[in-house]
Design an enzyme around this catalytic site. Structure first.
Site, PDB file in Angstrom:
ATOM      1  CB  CYS A   1       4.226   5.683  -4.358  1.00  0.00           C
ATOM      2  SG  CYS A   1       4.910   7.278  -3.655  1.00  0.00           S
TER       3      CYS A   1
ATOM      4  N   GLY B   1       0.844  -1.261  -0.008  1.00  0.00           N
ATOM      5  CA  GLY B   1      -0.048  -0.106   0.126  1.00  0.00           C
ATOM      6  C   GLY B   1       0.975   1.237   0.095  1.00  0.00           C
TER       7      GLY B   1
END
Ligand code: UDX
Length: 412
Positions: A239, A236
């Site tokens: 980015c 997660g």
């Protein structure tokens, strides 16, 4: 801050008045190891100034770095409105021959777009993607693996690359589109690598093998390595999910079938579901009216960031299936229960309080301090002694010896 540390004079434009004030006082608006010291050193040495408008900041600058947010639009593409607004704002104030360097992660063709918005033949826009990680941003910036610069003019690209010459990092000079794609490809590769190792962990569970030994055996091949090989609850952060979706959109926009990228994304969803399943099984086969104690909410350790956090997503899924959630994270204080992303759970300032009376304890972020918890004390506090360790943080043997059932990711 790192440019100032290298001896350059840096002017920061910050329109948010509170953040501007803290920058001027030498207080970093974000938490990042070593950042505040660099800010203070830069201010003391007269090399860092913070101003309110971009127009002011760029007036006498040779290089102008665009580092604005490019949030994900609802269709998964990157929203360029902040970048365009910044380009419009600086256009008439740029010094003759200024070089505008784009650091933000942007769709292909943005360099040309920004050149058009600026509309000046003496100004060149250059792509120079950033590869630093949250939590190790300063170290990553001081010792980058590579410097990538993309521009239509090689000489100007080299001038930008020279700003990093003291790092000794190899330089890749290319056209702007390739440079923009390198950023997406890097993050998509990392995400795909993680989905691969998470898939191997699932296979280990299915055949009774051990994924940590598997990583040792596979990772010793220098072509594969050990980086980004830790199985977990899914990847997660601000980015990886955003960039891999953007890459998929780029491929779709030119009708190119990037099925490996699609599989990496769906594999990540499956991984989060798999962790939910493990928690359900550990809670006795249902989550209805079960209480789950969560350790860790951030998307990884050593950051306070919960954007696209697998931990938060997993707790939401648990709540949807009827579980009540008590959570502890070292960066979350009880007051944060009011945050939108945490509305479905109760947060606690103390891990022992969070797990008291719960039917299953789940470790979702790899905070090192969780290893040092007093599990014998926890055994007395929980309703049902079951631990799901989605980061493989603990040694199963001693935990089981205390009477807990232990479920890791890809290990017995
Ligand atoms: C990432 C890229 O690493 C960086 O190069 C880019 O500039 C920005 O995006 P960051 O968002 O800080 O950096 O997170 P990163 O450290 O890469 O971790 C991403 C996710 O992968 C996290 O959820 C993390 O927990 C997970 N991860 C990482 C694993 O599950 N296992 C690993 O072995 C490594």
């Amino acid at each position: 801050m790192v440019f100032s540390h290298r001896g350059h004079v840096v002017t920061i434009a910050e329109r948010n008045v509170a953040r501007l004030g803290s920058l001027r006082r030498g207080v970093s608006p974000i938490s990042e190891t070593g950042l505040e010291e660099m800010l203070r050193d830069g201010i003391a040495a007269g090399r860092i100034h913070a101003v309110e408008t971009a127009a002011e900041a760029v007036a006498s600058a040779e290089f102008i770095f665009l580092c604005v947010e490019t949030p994900q639009a609802p269709d998964g593409s990157a929203d360029l409105s902040f970048m365009i607004a910044a380009a419009e704002e600086i256009a008439t104030n740029l010094a003759l021959g200024a070089i505008v360097v784009n650091k933000s992660t942007v769709p292909l063709g943005t360099v040309e777009l920004i050149e058009k918005v600026i509309g000046r033949s003496d100004v060149t826009v250059v792509s120079n993607p950033e590869f630093l990680r949250e939590g190790t941003a300063i170290a990553d910036s001081l010792h980058p693996d590579r410097i990538v610069v993309g521009a239509r003019n090689r000489e100007i690209a080299s001038r930008v690359a020279n700003l990093y010459s003291d790092t000794g990092a190899p330089v890749v000079i290319t056209d702007a589109t390739t440079s923009e794609l390198i950023k997406y490809a890097s993050n998509a590769f990392l995400a795909t690598k993680l989905t691969f190792i998470n898939t191997m962990a699932g296979l280990c569970d299915a055949v009774g093998a051990d994924v940590l030994d598997l990583v040792q055996g596979v990772g010793r091949d220098k072509r594969i390595g050990f980086e980004f090989m830790k199985p977990g609850p899914g990847w997660g952060g601000s980015c990886l999910p955003k960039d891999i979706s953007a890459l998929l959109n780029i491929a779709k926009s030119v009708s190119f079938d990037a099925d490996i990228v699609e599989a990496a994304i769906s594999g990540n969803e499956r991984q989060m579901e798999l962790v939910v399943n493990k928690i359900r099984v550990a809670a006795g086969g249902t989550l209805e009216r079960r209480s789950v104690g969560i350790l860790g909410l951030t998307f990884k350790a050593n950051t306070g960031d919960r954007r696209y956090s697998p931990a938060v997503s997993i707790t939401q899924r648990l709540a949807q299936q009827g579980a009540s959630i008590n959570a502890y994270d070292p960066t979350v204080i009880r007051m944060d229960s009011g945050s939108v992303d945490l509305a479905h759970l109760e947060t606690y300032d103390d891990p022992y309080q969070a797990i008291t009376g719960t039917d299953v304890v789940a470790i979702l972020t790899e905070w090192p301090e969780f290893r040092d918890l007093d599990f014998a004390r926890m055994r007395e506090l929980v309703s049902n002694p079951a631990i799901v360790d989605a980061r493989n943080l603990l040694e199963p043997g001693p935990i089981r010896d205390l009477g807990f059932s232990y479920t890791g990711i890809g290990r017995k």
